[in-house]
Structures are given as C-alpha cells and as structure tokens.
Design an enzyme around this catalytic site. Structure first.
Site: not given
Lengths: 279, 293
Positions: A175, A94
């Site tokens: 993400c 992420c």
C-alpha cells in the site's frame, strides 16, 4: 592388470562417480528443517518484531507441512499454500515495499543496512523460509532429505510454488508508494520469466497503491545497457500506466552508488569529501 | 529495546564491584521460594520467552545456512550446556567458567583476517560484517550468534528460570548474561589470527577506548600475540556527530601506547573509508559523504 579387469575397474569408478554426482546434483530437504523454522518463528515474534501480533509457531509449521507432505513433489500447486498464508498474521507497513529483479546482492545489502525498505525476505513469512529447501514424497508423511526436484524440472515444485504464493501475497499487501529496483547493467532487466513481471506487478492493487517508483541501478563499473528511457524498463512503465498507477523512474540513486562503493572504495565514483579535501 | 543493549552489557555497565543482594540467608530464601515460587524482582529484563526453541533453531540455522563450514554440531546438547550454566541457580552466582562446556561445544575457527573487535559501534559493526560475509565479529560466531539480543537468568525454585526480571551488572557482577559475554569475549580473542580489526566510536564523550570495557579487559588481554600479524584501529565518527577523538590523541593514544608496549604492530585510521561509505548510505547528500558529481 589385463584389459578386462581394467574395464571393470573403470566401470566401477564411473559408477561411483555417477552415484556421488547423483547425490550432489539435487539437494534434498534442509536438515533440521523443523527446528530451524520453529526457531526462526519464535526468534521473529520474541526478538525481531515483538509487535507483530499473535502467531502460533506450531500451527504455522503444521499448515506448512499440510501444503506438500505426502504429495508428489512435482504436484504442489500454488493454492495448496493458501491455508499457510491465511494463518500467518502480519500487517505490511505502507510505503516500504521493495520489489526487485536481478538485483539480489544489492537489495540484500541495502535492506541489511537501512530499514527504509522491506523486501519479501524481511516479512515474517519470507524470514521463516528464506534459503531453505523442502519436499515430500507421494503417499509418505515424511520429508525427503535425499533429493528434491530442481525448480526447472517441474512447474508445481513445492519451493517454487511457495515463493510464487509469497510474491503474490507480498504484492497484494503493498500500500502507498511501492519501489521497484531493476538492474540497468543487463539486457532484459524487466524479463518475461521474472517473478516481478509474471507475478508481482500483476498483483499490485490499484485501490491501495499510490505510486510506483522505479530505481534503475547500474554496476559501478558499468556497463549501461538499459535505463528509464530504453529497453524492457519502458515496457514496465507502459504496464503501470495501463493499470492506472502513477509512476516515477530514476537512474543512479546516490545511496545505491555509495552502497556499491563499500566493496569498491577506490573507484573514481567513490570519492569522499572530508575536511582535508576540497570537492 | 532495553533488553538488547542490556544483554550485551556494554553500555550500561559502570561498576564492576560485586553487590550482594540483601535477601537474608540463602537457605531460608530457598525454602521460602520453594513454598511460594516468588522470584526476586530485579531491574533487568526477564528471560526471553521460548528461549530453548530460539537457541536450538538459531543453532541449526547457523550450521545449515549461515556458516556450514563449522561442520556438524549437536544443537540439543549445546542448548543443555547453555541452560545448565544458570538454571535453578542464584542469578548472582553464575561464573564465566560455568559456561565452559558450552564454549567447548560451540567453538570453531574464525577465518584469517576476519576478526573484528569494537566498542560503542554495535549497529555499524553488524552492518559492516554483512552476516559473516565480510567480517566475523563475536556475534558472527556460533557462540555469539546464539545469545545475541537475548536475556536469561535462573532462580532456585519453580521452573528454574526467571521470566519476570534478571539482575543487571550494577546489581551483581556474576549474573548469567554478564558472565556469558565475558567468557565468550575471551574465547573469541583467543581465536583471532592474522590482521585483526578494532572499530571505535570517535563521537562518544566518555572515551572511545574505555579502559574498563570488554575489549580492554577480556579481549585485548587474551589475544595470542604469535597469531597476530597486525592490529588495524578504525576510529569512526558518526555522520553529524562530533569529532571528539581521533588517532594519536586521548584514549586512542592510550590504546596505541598499550599496543606498542605489548609488542603489537598496528595502524590507526580515522574514518576508514569502506566503513565511512556504509555510514553514508543513509546520508547520501551529506557534505561528509560523496563529492557532489
């Protein structure tokens, strides 16, 4: 030499030139494609990123071939790569995804210098196939080393479809915070025909992505054509708002100016502070 | 990763004296190993898995994508020459010259003015070189490209390769990895032409120019003077690091004197600007970097 003979000679020369140009106009499959892809695969899982998890290099190669071998090279739709992409196992971290358009040079330099971001070429699948060409022939289980159609000549070209699928996969995997780099020194920085606009932005998942940070880079020597407040970049911001993403936009990030300074160190924007110099 | 630093053998090596392993008569050991396939336990990382696929793949990747100007090479033959230097051999008995066939098959020109030598600056050199676009250090040539970051050694029994461990140079000098980098460094130095560059680290405490390092022992001594226009020394301090050494002092002065005595033209620059800027990418607001706008 009489006129007829001269015409024949000219004709033969013209034919030869056409033949040579014909060979060079379309590049075929990269030679030794199999050794390169399998070698890159082992290189990645053994030395570059050993924590990546289980991947079978021979399996990956076979799934890759299945996508396009034996098919007309203008008839390889994006979904034919689905099997390959479900075989390759990698978790994209992420907050590191970097999407970009028309900023290839600086993005590649930046990615090589700092590990702050991850571009598609830095992922396992992007690393395997970066800078390679491939295509097959209808009804022949062979790679075509002579010539492959140019991307522009047919929509379902094997390499084009691969990168579309890869871009979808990459955007879908993102993400946390996602960064987008655009070129403020051209018009139409966020162009309709770009992979960024037509594929990647569409595939960002609002359930996984917190925020999109846009960085607009200008060439050191200018010009400034578009910015966070003007031109096509404003359209990107509207699309993000519409899809429910939080967003930020900055012009002239310092790191990116410094990176350009490496190639143009005497530019006025590139003055370094050192002990002997007061700023 | 330990194997990366060790494979380059520059940062761990201190002793150059040969240390014989105390394993008894070689003949007896070979018989014992043939029976039990027991490999000796060494301190370094074992052979990288899938070594053959990696080296052959890197070879074709280099000649087709990274630097096609080197022309056609037979990558299988290159792998065999590399492997034959150490497979089934005692890993303390591999000499630099065992790699001569490999060097002959992989050697190619280094473009004028693109040679880059270094000590204690591996990461920065890799970034500045930009995949051979800006500079071509040893790791940017085919021979260096194939081996960088890998570990390998053989042993007399079994498959001929030891995947469990390999000797460090402290354990024995003539180990496969050390010998490889010695002959590769020598070959690389002989190819240098035009303006050549040396990047040293001004923040280290044990000598920015190590007199027992690879550059001093295997590269400087093998430069072909007639091919060299001049030598540019760059002494780079780390951002946030101490300024331990600079041009004109301590070990740098020793290097400058050596170059003078050997008849080379040279210049020396502290914190050469383009490289400094590269260091600054990670520290954009640091006071050693750009003037505040």
């Amino acid at each position: 030499m009489d006129a007829n003979m001269a015409k024949t000679v000219i004709g033969v020369v013209a034919l030869l030139v056409l033949m040579i140009e014909g060979f060079q106009a379309d590049t075929g499959t990269t030679k030794n494609l199999q050794e390169i892809v399998i070698g890159r695969c082992y290189n990645y899982i053994r030395t570059i990123n050993p924590s990546i998890g289980r991947n079978d290099c021979n399996d990956i190669w076979l799934r890759f071939l299945d996508a396009f071998l034996g098919k007309d090279p203008c008839d390889v739709p994006v979904r034919d790569y689905d099997q390959l992409f479900s075989t390759v196992q990698q978790t994209i971290p992420c907050n590191k995804v970097l999407l970009w358009s028309k900023t290839r040079d600086i993005v590649q330099s930046y990615s090589a210098v700092t590990h702050r971001f991850m571009t598609l070429d830095d992922t396992f699948i992007g690393y395997l196939f970066n800078a390679l060409t491939w295509c097959g022939e209808k009804s022949k289980r062979e790679l075509d080393y002579n010539s492959c159609p140019d991307w522009s000549t047919c929509e379902n070209q094997p390499v084009a479809s691969f990168w579309k699928k890869a871009s979808e996969y990459f955007a879908e995997s993102a993400c946390g915070d996602v960064t987008v780099m655009l070129n403020g020194s051209i018009y139409n920085a966020f162009s309709n025909t770009s992979m960024l606009r037509s594929v990647e932005v569409q595939h960002l998942d609002p359930r996984k992505v917190n925020q999109v940070d846009i960085m607009v880079i200008n060439s050191l020597r200018g010009p400034i054509r578009e910015s966070c407040n003007s031109g096509s970049i404003v359209e990107l911001i509207q699309i993000l708002k519409h899809q429910g993403f939080r967003w930020t936009c900055t012009d002239n990030d310092k790191s990116l100016i410094i990176l350009q300074c490496v190639r143009d160190p005497n530019h006025p924007s590139c003055k370094i502070c050192n002990n002997s110099m007061r700023c | 990763m330990a194997s990366l630093a060790r494979a380059r053998s520059r940062f761990t090596r201190r002793s150059l004296f040969l240390v014989e392993p105390l394993t008894g008569c070689p003949k007896m050991r070979r018989n014992a190993e043939a029976e039990t396939h027991v490999e000796k336990q060494w301190q370094g990382d074992g052979t990288t898995l899938s070594l053959e696929e990696i080296i052959i793949g890197r070879c074709y990747n280099y000649i087709r994508v990274v630097n096609p100007s080197v022309g056609e090479k037979n990558c299988s033959q290159i792998w065999e020459a590399f492997r034959d230097a150490f497979i089934f051999k005692d890993p303390c008995k591999v000499l630099p010259k065992d790699y001569e066939p490999f060097i002959r098959l992989t050697v190619h020109d280094v473009p004028l003015n693109k040679s880059l030598f270094w000590e204690n600056s591996q990461l920065l050199v890799g970034r500045y070189a930009d995949n051979t676009k800006r500079m071509m250090p040893l790791d940017g040539t085919l021979m260096g490209w194939l081996a960088q970051g890998l570990a390998w050694c053989g042993h007399p029994g079994g498959t001929g390769m030891n995947y469990k461990s390999c000797p460090t140079t402290d354990e024995c000098e003539h180990n496969p990895v050390e010998s490889f980098w010695r002959i590769a460094s020598e070959a690389y130095a002989k190819l240098a032409a035009g303006v050549i560059h040396v990047m040293l680290n001004g923040s280290v405490s044990d000598g920015a120019y190590p007199v027992n390092g690879f550059f001093a022992k295997f590269e400087l001594t093998n430069l072909i003077k007639d091919n060299i226009l001049n030598i540019q020394i760059w002494v780079m301090d780390e951002i946030e690091g101490p300024d331990n050494e600079s041009c004109g002092s301590k070990t740098i002065k020793l290097l400058e004197t050596t170059l003078q005595e050997d008849g080379f033209q040279y210049t020396c620059t502290d914190n050469y600007k383009p490289v400094r800027l590269l260091q600054c990418v990670d520290f954009p607001t640091h006071h050693d970097c750009l003037c505040a706008q």
